[in-house]
Structures are given as structure tokens and as C-alpha cells.
Scaffold this motif. Sequence first.
Motif, PDB file in Angstrom:
ATOM      1  N   ARG A   1      61.772  99.805  72.905  1.00 14.27           N
ATOM      2  CA  ARG A   1      63.185 100.365  73.132  1.00 14.27           C
ATOM      3  C   ARG A   1      63.400 100.324  71.726  1.00 14.27           C
ATOM      4  NH1 ARG A   1      65.562 101.278  77.560  1.00 14.27           N
ATOM      5  NH2 ARG A   1      63.950 100.350  78.730  1.00 14.27           N
ATOM      6  N   GLU A   2      64.146 101.488  71.572  1.00 14.91           N
ATOM      7  CA  GLU A   2      64.975 101.750  70.149  1.00 14.91           C
ATOM      8  C   GLU A   2      66.493 101.277  70.390  1.00 14.91           C
ATOM      9  OE1 GLU A   2      65.015 102.247  67.200  1.00 14.91           O
ATOM     10  OE2 GLU A   2      63.224 103.148  66.909  1.00 14.91           O
TER      11      GLU A   2
ATOM     12  N   ASN B   1      61.925  94.865  78.019  1.00 13.42           N
ATOM     13  CA  ASN B   1      62.308  96.174  77.960  1.00 13.42           C
ATOM     14  C   ASN B   1      62.147  97.004  79.052  1.00 13.42           C
ATOM     15  OD1 ASN B   1      64.396  96.186  75.626  1.00 13.42           O
ATOM     16  ND2 ASN B   1      62.594  95.182  74.840  1.00 13.42           N
TER      17      ASN B   1
ATOM     18  N   GLY C   1      69.376 102.024  72.858  1.00  7.33           N
ATOM     19  CA  GLY C   1      69.014 101.600  74.328  1.00  7.33           C
ATOM     20  C   GLY C   1      67.921 102.489  75.095  1.00  7.33           C
ATOM     21  N   LYS C   2      67.453 103.458  74.358  1.00  9.35           N
ATOM     22  CA  LYS C   2      66.434 104.452  74.895  1.00  9.35           C
ATOM     23  C   LYS C   2      65.119 104.003  74.664  1.00  9.35           C
ATOM     24  CE  LYS C   2      69.935 108.147  75.242  1.00  9.35           C
ATOM     25  NZ  LYS C   2      70.068 109.473  74.562  1.00  9.35           N
ATOM     26  N   PRO C   3      64.106 104.255  75.322  1.00  9.25           N
ATOM     27  CA  PRO C   3      62.575 104.233  74.886  1.00  9.25           C
ATOM     28  C   PRO C   3      62.194 104.926  73.857  1.00  9.25           C
ATOM     29  CG  PRO C   3      62.707 104.562  77.260  1.00  9.25           C
ATOM     30  CD  PRO C   3      64.040 105.079  76.789  1.00  9.25           C
ATOM     31  N   THR C   4      61.220 104.445  73.142  1.00  7.73           N
ATOM     32  CA  THR C   4      60.642 105.497  71.890  1.00  7.73           C
ATOM     33  C   THR C   4      59.999 106.722  72.522  1.00  7.73           C
ATOM     34  OG1 THR C   4      58.754 104.139  71.812  1.00  7.73           O
ATOM     35  CG2 THR C   4      60.471 103.596  70.445  1.00  7.73           C
TER      36      THR C   4
ATOM     37  N   HIS D   1      58.713  92.020  74.086  1.00  9.73           N
ATOM     38  CA  HIS D   1      59.543  93.140  73.796  1.00  9.73           C
ATOM     39  C   HIS D   1      59.338  94.057  74.666  1.00  9.73           C
ATOM     40  CE1 HIS D   1      61.920  96.154  71.496  1.00  9.73           C
ATOM     41  NE2 HIS D   1      60.916  97.045  71.984  1.00  9.73           N
TER      42      HIS D   1
ATOM     43  N   VAL E   1      58.799  99.275  78.011  1.00  6.87           N
ATOM     44  CA  VAL E   1      58.759 100.312  76.959  1.00  6.87           C
ATOM     45  C   VAL E   1      58.989  99.716  75.498  1.00  6.87           C
ATOM     46  CG1 VAL E   1      59.701 102.132  78.627  1.00  6.87           C
ATOM     47  CG2 VAL E   1      61.535 100.604  77.059  1.00  6.87           C
TER      48      VAL E   1
ATOM     49  N   ARG F   1      55.633 104.225  76.066  1.00  9.93           N
ATOM     50  CA  ARG F   1      56.117 103.854  77.362  1.00  9.93           C
ATOM     51  C   ARG F   1      54.930 103.445  78.331  1.00  9.93           C
ATOM     52  NH1 ARG F   1      60.807 107.510  79.538  1.00  9.93           N
ATOM     53  NH2 ARG F   1      60.870 106.280  81.185  1.00  9.93           N
TER      54      ARG F   1
END
Length: 593
Positions: free
Chosen positions: A352-353, A347, A356-359, A343, A350, A363
Motif C-alpha cells: 500500500r502506497e 494492508n 492509501g491505494k495499492p501499488t 505489511h 497488497v 496485489r
Amino acid sequence: MSQPYKLADHKCRFVKIFPLYSPEIPDELYYNPGAVPDLTDFPYPLPLAASKYTCEAYTSDGARWLGGEGGLTRVDLSAERENDRIMFFTVDRYLADDDVRALFADGEIIWALCKTSVSRIEMKKISCEEKAKLLTAESLRYVDRRGMISNQELDEPRDLDSVKGDTQSDNDGGFTAAFAVGETLKYAYLKRKLGAAAPETLDAKASAVRAGEACLLTLNISGRGDGFPARTYALRSEHVPDDGLFYQKQADGFAVCLDMRASRKRGVVGMKVKCDSPVPDRLAKLYRDLGYEDDDVIYKGDTSSDEVTLHFLNLWFMYDHLCFDDEELRSIVVSSCENLLNHIIDNGLVVRELDGKPTTWGRWDPEYFNTPIGWADACLNSAQILMYLNVAEHICGQKEKWTICRRQLIGKYHYDDLPLLHLDRFTHFSYAVGNNCDEEMMYGDNMLAVVAFYGLITLEKDPELKKKYIRCLRTWDHSLLREYNPGYRFLCMAADPDYPADMDGIAEWFYRLPVSRIASPMKLERADVPVRIGWGGMTKTGWLLEPDETAITKYDRDPWQLHPMSEGSVCSVESCYPYTFAYWFGKYNGYID
């Protein structure tokens, strides 16, 4: 170390607080206020001004007890260890209020009459292993939430039987992983000492497996099918705090993001993400056996590097010690490890939530390292991702994707060199934001650094890289060596045979950690400890106080800070892992006996 350090039996504080005129209280306490103590020419500074002490008594072990306005002091000038000669007892841990008006000695027990209550205090000699058993029993009985061991709130002050049972922590997965590692090493140690079939060994194995399965469940419970790890989870009947991104699983194979402050800020309220990847039956039993189904699950996202790093440590120890005769568990450990690392790599390094953005804090990518915050984090996070690769290859074998990733991280982005810059970047960042270095320390990072470098160094096959990573570890000396925490020292000693041990200081830490993890705070005012006011009004001590005279915390708090009365509560109980993780790691590796 050529020989293990012999830990001695030691006196610990066993305290019970009674309402006034409870039948258990001896009558003599009410009619024996005693004389005002003569403290002329007393050779040591005392926690209270001498004029504050108004009563005294002597217990049969020769200790002198001094009570007054502000608390209770135990004096034993003949104590073998200097730090045991003066001990302070005050609110909220040892007294319900700090106006001590009379004392009565009953053998080695002291009774302290306060304005609103009575405290019964016994200094009982026990071994470090007995303390580990007491603390573990408390956590398993009162803190355990379907195998997760983090912390629990109480409905009534100091009453463990009033535990709520549904309290969540932001880092349930990480804290439970630390507990699970301690239980796993306890099992491995007892198996070696007593044999695999000994009842005590089997009990330790059952405890380790249960906690380990709870951790594995957080790695699988989202049902997203892409290795996304959850921070923690609740069931429909439990309280869900408004402190993060929460997802309610539904029968249609999707989970919906609940309306919370964090989800409103991120703009993801009501968004759906698939959750149709099945949770392994063995793990789902933790809630199904209680009558719940998958659509009763509410899991927490926005997972950080804190949980991920400790999960990889726990996966490693589970694989090495718990899976040899359990193929089903081995299969789940291997797949969970592989899916989690994939994962992150798939991704772009990262977590990824759904949007589509990183948590927020999951990171390890070069882009993040080029941001102001990421520039400071890069030195630790680069070591973390390299540690994940080492652990995953140890468990799952080499994978081409992972080999390519490692080659790129080291060859192109120099992730093997970034950790060497930690002290320089930490210093620059501290001054850039206007803080002294000791005020900018993020104490939660200490555990992450120790775990990352332990795995990175121990599992590294390249001898030159191993030497480099040891140098990287030593850039954390400015923070790790400020205290005698064996949870840090033992892992560093295992990674670097030349790491400073200071076993006397470590032993003192084991001796003075309290026998209960009720998170009662300690009073700020002391006449015997120099203090200074630091950034944000924090009060810092001039030297380290003993663990039984400071706040009850996990590994993520500054031990030099005199925590305010609002830090911690007699209405909560913490996990035992700070003690048991360190104790069983030390026992298994031969550092202590």
C-alpha cells in the motif's frame, strides 16, 4: 539426476574493435583481401546469401571465415556440436559496421577489416566456471552500485571504463536479489568443496553478503516503519529518472513525493509520508561510508510483486547460508522478512502506497482477482503469496496471524487451486485481447512463477498440497519449456524430480552465452532463419537462435524474438545474474559439474 552433467570446455567469442589504422592491427590485413569464396554445393544454409560473401580466410584451428556485405560467418563443419558449425558475427556486438572487406588469419585469431573499423576475434576455449568468473568480475567492477547489481549505462560505446555508475533499473531490488542468490550458492558450494577459510570461499561470501545487504537496504530504506519495500534508491548527487514514484527523505522525519509524471498522474506530488523509522546501521553504511546521510536518499515506491517475490527467495537463502555465524545479519534478515509479510497481510494482501491505494502491481487480494487483469494474474499471484508464507515461517517460525491468513486463503478463497487454472485462463485471456498465445506471454512472469513454485513446493509440509503444487507448476510448461534456460529448469527440477531436464540443451545454453554483458543488439537480417511478423510488428524466429546471436537481456524477454536494433545498446552493460544464478544453483544442487 543420479550424476551431475559434465560441462565441457568450449570456445567462446572474445572480440575487440579498433579504429581503422590503429597500431595494433597487422599490416597484412590491408594488403590481403583474399579471393571471393567458392560456395558451390555448400551443405548448410548461411546467414548471408552466397553472393554477399566477398572474402575468406582460414584460422589455424581449421575454421573457415567468410566475410562480406552483411557480416562475418565462421564455418567449422567438423565441430562436435551441430550448432557450432555455422556461427554469425555482425553489428553491433562483433562488428562496428557490417561491410566486411578483407580478412587476415593470425593463428586462431581472425582480423576483419570493415568499412569504418577493424574487429579482432579470437575463439578461446574456456570452462563454464571460468566464464562465470569473467562475468562476475565484469559485474562487480562495472555494474555494482553500492551492492546493487542490475545494469549500468556507458558514456562511450563498448568502453566499460566509461561507466556512468548511477544508472537505476525499475527492478533493481529484484535483479540484485537474483544476483545475490547466485553468489550465496557459490559461497555454499565453495565452502563445501574448499572449506570455509579458503580465500575463494571468503571472496564469494563477501560478494554474497554485500549484494544481500543491498537488497535488505531496499526493504528498510523507506523508514515508514510498516515494512513498505522500495524498488530502488538514489542519492542526492545521482540522476533520478522520470519513470515512477520517488520520495526525497528529509531531516524532519518525513519524505516528500517528487514531481514526476507518475506522481502527477496519481495526484500525490508533494505529499509526505513519515520516514523516521531508523535504517539499520549495518545497511546504511552502504551510503554513509561514502559521506551521505539519510536525507540524501531518494527512494522509489510503487513496488511490485516482481521485487517482492525475489526478495523472499533471497531472504530464504541468506538465512540458510549466510547467517549461521552472523547474529546481526540474522536479526536483520528475520525482521525484514517479518515486516515485509506483515505489511502485505495488514494492508489486505497488497503493498500500500502513501495515498492509501495499492501499488500498481503489488496485489494478491481477492478483490484484484475479480478484475479483468487480476483474473488472469490470480493463478500466479495466489502461488506467490502462499510461497511468501512458507518462506516467512521457515525463517521466523509460525505466527498466529500467518496461520490464520493461510487458512483463510486456502479454505475460503481456494488459493491452492487457482494456480491449476493458469493455462486455461492464459489461453482465454490471450484470445480475448486478440493475440496468439505465444505473443501474449509475459516473459517476466516466467521467473516469478519458477521462484514461487520452487519455494511453495520445496517448503510445503503437507504431502498432498505438495503434489497439487507440482501439478500447478506443470501448467507453465507451455512457456518454460520453449527454451533451455537453466535458471528455470534447475529450480523446476529441484521442485519436481520428474521435471524434463534436457541437459544437452542446457549445456548448449551455458556454452553459447557471451563472455561479456555489454548489451549490444544483433542485426535482424539473416538468410538462414525463417521468420514471421507477429503482434505489434515483432519479428519471431522459426527456431531458437543461440544466446551469442541474440539480444543481451535478463530473463524477462522473449528468446524467440529477433530484437530490433534499438533493443539494448553498446552504451550499456547488464548484470551477469542470468548466467551465475543458474550456474551456481546447478553446481550446488549437483546438476552440473
